[in-house]
Design a protein around this motif. Structure first.
Motif, PDB file in Angstrom:
ATOM      1  N   TYR A  48       0.869  -1.179   0.000  1.00  0.00           N
ATOM      2  CA  TYR A  48       0.000   0.000   0.000  1.00  0.00           C
ATOM      3  C   TYR A  48       0.899   1.220   0.000  1.00  0.00           C
ATOM      4  CZ  TYR A  48      -3.491  -3.388   1.234  1.00  0.00           C
ATOM      5  OH  TYR A  48      -4.329  -4.488   1.214  1.00  0.00           O
ATOM      6  N   ARG A  63     -11.433   2.752  -8.023  1.00  0.00           N
ATOM      7  CA  ARG A  63     -11.078   1.532  -8.743  1.00  0.00           C
ATOM      8  C   ARG A  63     -12.067   1.270  -9.875  1.00  0.00           C
ATOM      9  NH1 ARG A  63      -8.091  -2.130  -5.484  1.00  0.00           N
ATOM     10  NH2 ARG A  63      -9.367  -3.897  -6.112  1.00  0.00           N
ATOM     11  N   LYS A  67     -12.527  -4.685 -11.268  1.00  0.00           N
ATOM     12  CA  LYS A  67     -11.687  -5.232 -10.210  1.00  0.00           C
ATOM     13  C   LYS A  67     -12.418  -6.369  -9.495  1.00  0.00           C
ATOM     14  CE  LYS A  67      -8.217  -3.696  -9.094  1.00  0.00           C
ATOM     15  NZ  LYS A  67      -6.887  -4.126  -9.524  1.00  0.00           N
ATOM     16  N   TYR A  70     -13.554  -5.119  -4.379  1.00  0.00           N
ATOM     17  CA  TYR A  70     -13.942  -3.715  -4.189  1.00  0.00           C
ATOM     18  C   TYR A  70     -14.092  -2.939  -5.499  1.00  0.00           C
ATOM     19  CZ  TYR A  70     -11.903  -5.253   0.258  1.00  0.00           C
ATOM     20  OH  TYR A  70     -11.562  -5.968   1.373  1.00  0.00           O
ATOM     21  N   TYR A  73     -14.885   1.041  -5.755  1.00  0.00           N
ATOM     22  CA  TYR A  73     -14.634   1.651  -4.452  1.00  0.00           C
ATOM     23  C   TYR A  73     -13.526   2.695  -4.575  1.00  0.00           C
ATOM     24  CZ  TYR A  73     -17.206  -1.811  -1.605  1.00  0.00           C
ATOM     25  OH  TYR A  73     -18.160  -2.583  -1.003  1.00  0.00           O
ATOM     26  N   ASP A  75     -10.110   4.322  -3.007  1.00  0.00           N
ATOM     27  CA  ASP A  75      -8.927   3.707  -2.412  1.00  0.00           C
ATOM     28  C   ASP A  75      -7.979   4.822  -1.973  1.00  0.00           C
ATOM     29  OD1 ASP A  75      -6.992   1.790  -1.747  1.00  0.00           O
ATOM     30  OD2 ASP A  75      -7.273   0.691  -3.621  1.00  0.00           O
ATOM     31  N   TYR A 162     -15.236   2.810   0.453  1.00  0.00           N
ATOM     32  CA  TYR A 162     -13.779   2.847   0.441  1.00  0.00           C
ATOM     33  C   TYR A 162     -13.243   1.450   0.736  1.00  0.00           C
ATOM     34  CZ  TYR A 162     -12.479   7.785   0.069  1.00  0.00           C
ATOM     35  OH  TYR A 162     -12.228   9.056  -0.390  1.00  0.00           O
ATOM     36  N   CYS A 163     -12.103   1.136   0.184  1.00  0.00           N
ATOM     37  CA  CYS A 163     -11.463  -0.167   0.393  1.00  0.00           C
ATOM     38  C   CYS A 163     -11.020  -0.288   1.853  1.00  0.00           C
ATOM     39  CB  CYS A 163     -10.255  -0.325  -0.517  1.00  0.00           C
ATOM     40  SG  CYS A 163     -10.640  -0.264  -2.264  1.00  0.00           S
ATOM     41  N   ASP A 165      -9.070  -2.464   3.295  1.00  0.00           N
ATOM     42  CA  ASP A 165      -7.673  -2.833   3.499  1.00  0.00           C
ATOM     43  C   ASP A 165      -6.753  -1.624   3.411  1.00  0.00           C
ATOM     44  OD1 ASP A 165      -8.278  -2.682   0.749  1.00  0.00           O
ATOM     45  OD2 ASP A 165      -6.914  -4.296   0.200  1.00  0.00           O
ATOM     46  N   SER A 166      -7.008  -0.724   2.461  1.00  0.00           N
ATOM     47  CA  SER A 166      -6.147   0.460   2.375  1.00  0.00           C
ATOM     48  C   SER A 166      -6.434   1.428   3.531  1.00  0.00           C
ATOM     49  CB  SER A 166      -6.268   1.154   1.020  1.00  0.00           C
ATOM     50  OG  SER A 166      -7.535   1.721   0.818  1.00  0.00           O
TER      51      SER A 166
END
Length: 178
Positions: A48, A63, A67, A70, A73, A75, A162-163, A165-166
């Protein structure tokens, strides 16, 4: 000029990429196709990269709808899977160049953590970079991008997708600053 994208072909190629497969302690076990890693819920490696401009604003991007995870979404970080045979730093530099067209910048490492969610299991390294160079968006990956304040990036996920993970990477970056 944006070129037409064969989204099905791009997704197939992306799913066939051989990515790093690791254990719960981030020890390399081998390489597997991305689609297999996801289907078998194996642990991979991800990077990231939080891109800031010299005014301290964070680049957020949306994104593409093609994809696998997500789609559409927002990011807060460029990044992606670490390929088999690649280290975290090389992956981060490659992903930043591919997604946003930013090359030759210093990448500062901030956090190394396990992200374990139903849709994704990754050992992650979060980096930051600063650049005022024009963004060159990869049309297969990124629909649009903009720079906003960190405060706005923390607030927007209450209204926009929003993602996660990020966002976890951003939280760890902010915690490392204190």
């Amino acid at each position: 000029m944006l070129r037409p994208v064969d989204e099905a072909a791009h997704r197939a190629a992306s799913d066939a990429e051989v990515v790093a497969w690791v254990d719960e302690q981030d020890r390399l076990l081998g390489g597997v196709p991305r689609a297999e890693l996801r289907a078998r819920r194996l642990i991979g490696r991800g990077t990231y990269i939080l891109l800031f401009n010299s005014a301290g604003e964070l680049c957020v991007h949306r994104r593409t709808l093609s994809k696998a995870l997500y789609p559409g979404y927002w990011d807060v970080a460029a990044g992606g899977m670490v390929l088999y045979g690649e280290d975290y730093a090389a992956s981060a530099a490659r992903e930043l160049a591919e997604e946003l067209g930013i090359v030759g910048v210093e990448l500062v490492e901030h956090a190394h953590f396990l992200y374990d969610a139903p849709e994704s299991r990754l050992w992650c390294t979060a980096y930051s970079a600063v650049s005022d160079a024009p963004l060159v968006l990869q049309p297969e990956e990124v629909l649009e991008a903009r720079f906003i304040s960190v405060e706005q990036a923390l607030e927007e996920p209450r209204q926009l997708p929003y993602c996660p993970d990020s966002l976890a990477a951003l939280q760890r970056y902010l915690a490392a600053l204190h």
